[in-house]
Each structure stands twice: as C-alpha cells, then as structure tokens.
Design a protein around this motif. Sequence first.
Motif, mmCIF file in Angstrom:
data_model
loop_
_atom_site.group_PDB
_atom_site.id
_atom_site.type_symbol
_atom_site.label_atom_id
_atom_site.label_comp_id
_atom_site.label_asym_id
_atom_site.label_seq_id
_atom_site.Cartn_x
_atom_site.Cartn_y
_atom_site.Cartn_z
ATOM 1 N N ASP A 39 32.181 45.417 39.538
ATOM 2 C CA ASP A 39 31.034 45.189 38.655
ATOM 3 C C ASP A 39 31.105 46.107 37.433
ATOM 4 O OD1 ASP A 39 30.428 43.887 41.031
ATOM 5 O OD2 ASP A 39 28.284 44.234 40.845
ATOM 6 N N ASP A 40 31.371 47.385 37.695
ATOM 7 C CA ASP A 40 31.451 48.351 36.593
ATOM 8 C C ASP A 40 32.621 48.030 35.668
ATOM 9 O OD1 ASP A 40 29.265 49.673 37.554
ATOM 10 O OD2 ASP A 40 30.379 51.325 38.471
ATOM 11 N N ALA A 41 33.723 47.576 36.254
ATOM 12 C CA ALA A 41 34.890 47.208 35.447
ATOM 13 C C ALA A 41 34.529 46.063 34.496
ATOM 14 C CB ALA A 41 36.047 46.792 36.355
ATOM 15 N N ALA A 42 33.860 45.044 35.038
ATOM 16 C CA ALA A 42 33.447 43.907 34.212
ATOM 17 C C ALA A 42 32.496 44.352 33.111
ATOM 18 C CB ALA A 42 32.785 42.846 35.086
ATOM 19 N N LYS A 43 31.607 45.276 33.432
ATOM 20 C CA LYS A 43 30.625 45.754 32.447
ATOM 21 C C LYS A 43 31.308 46.380 31.231
ATOM 22 C CE LYS A 43 26.520 48.669 31.938
ATOM 23 N NZ LYS A 43 25.575 49.603 32.589
ATOM 24 N N THR A 48 32.750 35.995 28.376
ATOM 25 C CA THR A 48 31.508 36.674 27.974
ATOM 26 C C THR A 48 30.529 36.817 29.128
ATOM 27 O OG1 THR A 48 30.665 34.538 27.226
ATOM 28 C CG2 THR A 48 31.637 35.963 25.555
ATOM 29 N N ASN A 49 30.669 35.984 30.146
ATOM 30 C CA ASN A 49 29.753 36.063 31.295
ATOM 31 C C ASN A 49 30.414 36.729 32.507
ATOM 32 O OD1 ASN A 49 31.583 34.050 31.834
ATOM 33 N ND2 ASN A 49 30.089 32.631 32.741
ATOM 34 N N LEU A 50 31.421 37.528 32.264
ATOM 35 C CA LEU A 50 32.169 38.194 33.343
ATOM 36 C C LEU A 50 31.236 39.098 34.153
ATOM 37 C CD1 LEU A 50 35.145 38.513 34.379
ATOM 38 C CD2 LEU A 50 35.279 40.548 32.926
ATOM 39 N N LYS A 51 31.195 38.899 35.463
ATOM 40 C CA LYS A 51 30.326 39.703 36.347
ATOM 41 C C LYS A 51 31.126 40.676 37.202
ATOM 42 C CE LYS A 51 26.591 37.484 35.123
ATOM 43 N NZ LYS A 51 25.703 38.127 34.136
ATOM 44 N N LYS A 52 32.323 40.248 37.594
ATOM 45 C CA LYS A 52 33.206 41.087 38.407
ATOM 46 C C LYS A 52 34.624 40.951 37.868
ATOM 47 C CE LYS A 52 30.655 40.776 42.796
ATOM 48 N NZ LYS A 52 30.347 42.201 42.962
ATOM 49 N N CYS A 53 35.409 41.997 38.019
ATOM 50 C CA CYS A 53 36.795 41.947 37.552
ATOM 51 C C CYS A 53 37.668 42.707 38.537
ATOM 52 C CB CYS A 53 36.889 42.574 36.157
ATOM 53 S SG CYS A 53 38.510 42.401 35.399
ATOM 54 N N ASP A 54 38.608 42.004 39.158
ATOM 55 C CA ASP A 54 39.444 42.683 40.161
ATOM 56 C C ASP A 54 40.467 43.587 39.467
ATOM 57 O OD1 ASP A 54 42.019 41.397 39.719
ATOM 58 O OD2 ASP A 54 41.230 39.622 40.731
ATOM 59 N N PRO A 55 41.048 44.523 40.195
ATOM 60 C CA PRO A 55 41.945 45.516 39.584
ATOM 61 C C PRO A 55 43.111 44.922 38.806
ATOM 62 C CG PRO A 55 41.380 46.175 41.819
ATOM 63 C CD PRO A 55 40.838 44.789 41.637
ATOM 64 N N ASP A 56 43.729 43.874 39.337
ATOM 65 C CA ASP A 56 44.869 43.268 38.646
ATOM 66 C C ASP A 56 44.452 42.676 37.302
ATOM 67 O OD1 ASP A 56 46.661 43.962 40.618
ATOM 68 O OD2 ASP A 56 46.441 42.080 41.710
ATOM 69 N N GLU A 57 43.315 41.982 37.303
ATOM 70 C CA GLU A 57 42.808 41.406 36.052
ATOM 71 C C GLU A 57 42.460 42.501 35.049
ATOM 72 O OE1 GLU A 57 40.357 37.372 37.041
ATOM 73 O OE2 GLU A 57 39.499 39.246 37.775
ATOM 74 N N TYR A 58 41.793 43.535 35.536
ATOM 75 C CA TYR A 58 41.381 44.643 34.668
ATOM 76 C C TYR A 58 42.595 45.277 33.994
ATOM 77 C CZ TYR A 58 38.249 48.519 33.340
ATOM 78 O OH TYR A 58 37.476 49.441 32.653
ATOM 79 N N HIS A 59 43.627 45.482 34.799
ATOM 80 C CA HIS A 59 44.867 46.052 34.312
ATOM 81 C C HIS A 59 45.495 45.154 33.249
ATOM 82 C CE1 HIS A 59 49.324 46.974 34.912
ATOM 83 N NE2 HIS A 59 48.813 48.106 34.469
ATOM 84 N N GLN A 60 45.490 43.859 33.490
ATOM 85 C CA GLN A 60 46.080 42.912 32.542
ATOM 86 C C GLN A 60 45.328 42.900 31.206
ATOM 87 O OE1 GLN A 60 48.929 41.072 32.503
ATOM 88 N NE2 GLN A 60 49.425 42.272 34.326
#
Length: 219
Positions: free
Chosen positions: A26-30, A57-69
């Motif tokens: 959640d924090d990553a998406a924020k 724009t409506n991202l609520k959660k972001c998993d580690p792999d996506e965040y890294h990418q």
Amino acid sequence: DGNYRAEKAGFAKEQQDKINSKYDADDAAKTLVWISSLSPKTSLSDEFIDAVKKIPTNLKKCDPDEYHQYLMDGFVLGYLIASVDPASENFSKNAWKKATSTVFEATRRRERLTFFVNFAQKLGLDSSNIFQTDQLYEKTNLPQVIICLSQVGSYAQERPDYSGPQGFWATRHHANARNFTDEQLKQGEGIIGLQMGSNKGANASGISFGARRHITEII
C-alpha cells in the motif's frame, strides 16, 4: 545487471527475508501515485514522461517486482526531481539519456539513482531515511526506498514552490514518529498533557521529540 546476482543463502537469506517482510504494498503504491500526480517544472524528454505514464493513477497496491520495475531505471525519480527542485539537477547530462548498449544503460541507471540519492540529501533528509543506490537497483531493500520517497514527499510539500496535492503526506514531526521508542513517545505525551492543562507555553507541535525528552529529564 543486479537481477543476475546469485541467490542468498543461510544467514544472508534470513536477513534478506527479514527486510523483505517489511515491504508494504500500500505504501509503495502511495509513493508512485504521488509522483504521478506531480508536474515537472522544466522540460523533460519522453523517457521521463513515458516512465511516469506507466503508473496507473488508481494504483492501490504494488508488489515488490513491479515497484522495482517502475523505479530501477531512474526516470520516474528524475521526474520527481524535476517536479520538486529542477535547479538541483542537470538533465542534459548523458546519464539522463537512455543508452542503446545494455552494458552502458546498466551503468547509467545506477548513475541516475545516485543523482536521486544526492537530491534527497540536498533536500535535507537524514541519512538514515535515504536508500543506497544498490538497495534499489539490486532490489535488496525496497522498504528503505519507500521510506525515502515518503520523506521526500513530506519535505517537498513544505516548500513554498510546491504545486502537488496538499496534505498527501504527514507533516514531518508526525512522519518521523515511527523512529522513536514507546518510552520516548510516552514521555512526549506527558509534556503534551501538561500543556493541554494550561493556556500558557508553546504549542506542542512546535517542540521536537528531542526537546520533550530533555524537558522530561529535567523534571
């Protein structure tokens, strides 16, 4: 590329698993949604704009792999610099141009991340809240990246020239509260209680936790 490093084992794996367990989707998406809501204050090449457009724009959660990418090539972070304090970075440097060679591009990505680390330092962040280049590039401490970007947000919204969404981040003394022990927080509450019972004295929000602890010791 950091993705080809050998898998960790034993104690090193335990430590890595412990770090990974602190990752908050959640924090990553924020942090990503905040960056995508900003507008750069200088002209940027398509690499920056395209990188940010990939963030929903409506991202609520972001998993580690996506965040890294989203972050590893440095262009989203460059967009953030350009939106907060473009004068602090020279975007005409070669490092901000995508290299055609995979080897050269890997080097440039690290350079871009290092430029962002330097930007965070100039902005005033404490070193304990800033990630190291390889912690993001090699995906070894993404929770630290989230902390850093959240802190950048808190610092950025205090700037008089800030044009992003207001109140998106907690004010800095609230944002830093997680860094204090329960005992220190209780001491702080004691001082607030004393002030609430009196119409004299400074507002509690103007006293740092360090000052509260010092006052408590004197009492």
